[in-house]
Scaffold this motif. Structure first.
Motif, PDB file in Angstrom:
ATOM      1  N   GLY A  87      50.128 -20.760 -22.125  1.00 17.63           N
ATOM      2  CA  GLY A  87      49.520 -21.468 -22.935  1.00 17.63           C
ATOM      3  C   GLY A  87      47.950 -21.124 -22.253  1.00 17.63           C
ATOM      4  O   GLY A  87      47.107 -22.238 -22.845  1.00 17.63           O
ATOM      5  N   GLU A  88      47.376 -20.784 -21.278  1.00 17.96           N
ATOM      6  CA  GLU A  88      45.994 -20.558 -21.176  1.00 17.96           C
ATOM      7  C   GLU A  88      45.331 -19.515 -21.461  1.00 17.96           C
ATOM      8  O   GLU A  88      45.723 -18.645 -21.345  1.00 17.96           O
ATOM      9  CB  GLU A  88      45.312 -20.962 -19.617  1.00 17.96           C
ATOM     10  CG  GLU A  88      44.308 -21.388 -19.110  1.00 17.96           C
ATOM     11  CD  GLU A  88      43.828 -20.849 -17.816  1.00 17.96           C
ATOM     12  OE1 GLU A  88      42.717 -20.623 -16.913  1.00 17.96           O
ATOM     13  OE2 GLU A  88      45.275 -21.621 -17.243  1.00 17.96           O
ATOM     14  N   VAL A  89      43.758 -19.224 -22.605  1.00 13.61           N
ATOM     15  CA  VAL A  89      43.323 -18.036 -23.265  1.00 13.61           C
ATOM     16  C   VAL A  89      42.774 -17.785 -21.559  1.00 13.61           C
ATOM     17  O   VAL A  89      42.559 -18.343 -21.241  1.00 13.61           O
ATOM     18  CB  VAL A  89      42.752 -18.629 -23.888  1.00 13.61           C
ATOM     19  CG1 VAL A  89      41.069 -17.433 -24.126  1.00 13.61           C
ATOM     20  CG2 VAL A  89      43.084 -18.949 -25.431  1.00 13.61           C
ATOM     21  N   ILE A  90      43.604 -16.491 -21.334  1.00 11.21           N
ATOM     22  CA  ILE A  90      42.482 -15.657 -20.275  1.00 11.21           C
ATOM     23  C   ILE A  90      41.728 -14.434 -20.666  1.00 11.21           C
ATOM     24  O   ILE A  90      41.157 -13.657 -19.760  1.00 11.21           O
ATOM     25  CB  ILE A  90      43.878 -14.791 -19.677  1.00 11.21           C
ATOM     26  CG1 ILE A  90      44.425 -13.738 -20.075  1.00 11.21           C
ATOM     27  CG2 ILE A  90      44.320 -16.645 -18.795  1.00 11.21           C
ATOM     28  CD1 ILE A  90      45.587 -13.514 -19.330  1.00 11.21           C
ATOM     29  N   GLY A  91      41.784 -14.008 -21.947  1.00 16.27           N
ATOM     30  CA  GLY A  91      40.846 -12.582 -22.489  1.00 16.27           C
ATOM     31  C   GLY A  91      40.780 -12.862 -24.047  1.00 16.27           C
ATOM     32  O   GLY A  91      41.282 -13.269 -24.587  1.00 16.27           O
ATOM     33  N   ALA A  92      40.332 -11.879 -23.893  1.00 13.22           N
ATOM     34  CA  ALA A  92      40.835 -10.617 -25.626  1.00 13.22           C
ATOM     35  C   ALA A  92      40.768  -9.703 -25.467  1.00 13.22           C
ATOM     36  O   ALA A  92      40.494  -8.787 -24.579  1.00 13.22           O
ATOM     37  CB  ALA A  92      39.409 -11.485 -26.179  1.00 13.22           C
TER      38      ALA A  92
END
Length: 210
Positions: A87-92
């Motif tokens: 659920g946590e944004v870590i990159g793109a």
């Protein structure tokens, strides 16, 4: 017809969820970038956007992603997948193409927050978009590039089957750096043991492949 069909697209791997960027997620992404992406003494990117974060608070990065979204067209598109772990944004992870219907080529680029390095996420997210491009969009070639000193990125490329395809010089901080150009043909893709799950493709496949 949906006004923005990409909002339905989602890719899932054993540990990650990849969705095209949305505003709330982009603000999370900027906070990840502010926490560090690479050693500040080095610049692995051809555009030194991480150097600008302290001065603009991430506004330039947000505007860049908005710009890509605004100009997306069937013959020239760039989709930025936000990578989430638990659920946590870590990159793109970016996937780009021009004249895809004729060329059947995509180009990728990616980054993850420094605190999420060394967990295999970079390999997993790139393998996800490669499966998406080859198996679901019908791409035949995937291209990428990386600074020769970016050992982590080059290891990922090697594991997935890319071969070197020349070099290009860039000067993100005013001094020449060599970036390795990379090419992966679909038949040489070293596939993971899992298959990416793709939802929402029917709504946007014509936009990306026509």
């Amino acid at each position: 017809m949906d006004a923005w069909p990409l909002r339905h697209l989602v890719l899932r791997t054993p540990r990650l969820e990849l969705r095209p960027d949305d505003d709330e997620g982009l603000f999370e992404l900027v906070e990840v970038a502010k926490g560090g992406v690479h050693d500040p003494a080095e610049m692995p990117f051809s555009v030194p956007w991480t150097d600008w974060l302290a001065n603009d608070g991430g506004r330039g990065a947000i505007q860049f992603f908005w710009g890509n979204r605004a100009k997306l067209a069937a013959n020239d598109w760039s989709v930025t997948f936000l990578i989430r772990h638990e659920g946590e944004v870590i990159g793109a992870q970016d996937v780009r193409a021009r004249d895809f219907a004729a060329l059947r080529e995509v180009e990728t680029g990616s980054w993850i927050g420094q605190k999420f390095h060394s967990h295999g996420f970079g390999t997993e997210m790139r393998a996800a978009v490669l499966q998406f491009a080859f198996d679901h969009l019908g791409a035949r070639i995937a291209r990428s590039a990386a600074w020769v000193g970016n050992r982590a990125s080059n290891r990922v490329s090697e594991k997935l089957g890319y071969v070197q395809d020349g070099t290009i010089g860039v000067a993100p901080r005013g001094e020449r750096l060599e970036h390795v150009r990379l090419r992966l043909d679909a038949e040489n893709f070293v596939r993971p043991e899992w298959n990416v799950s793709v939802d929402g493709l029917a709504e946007c496949v014509q936009l990306l492949t026509s």
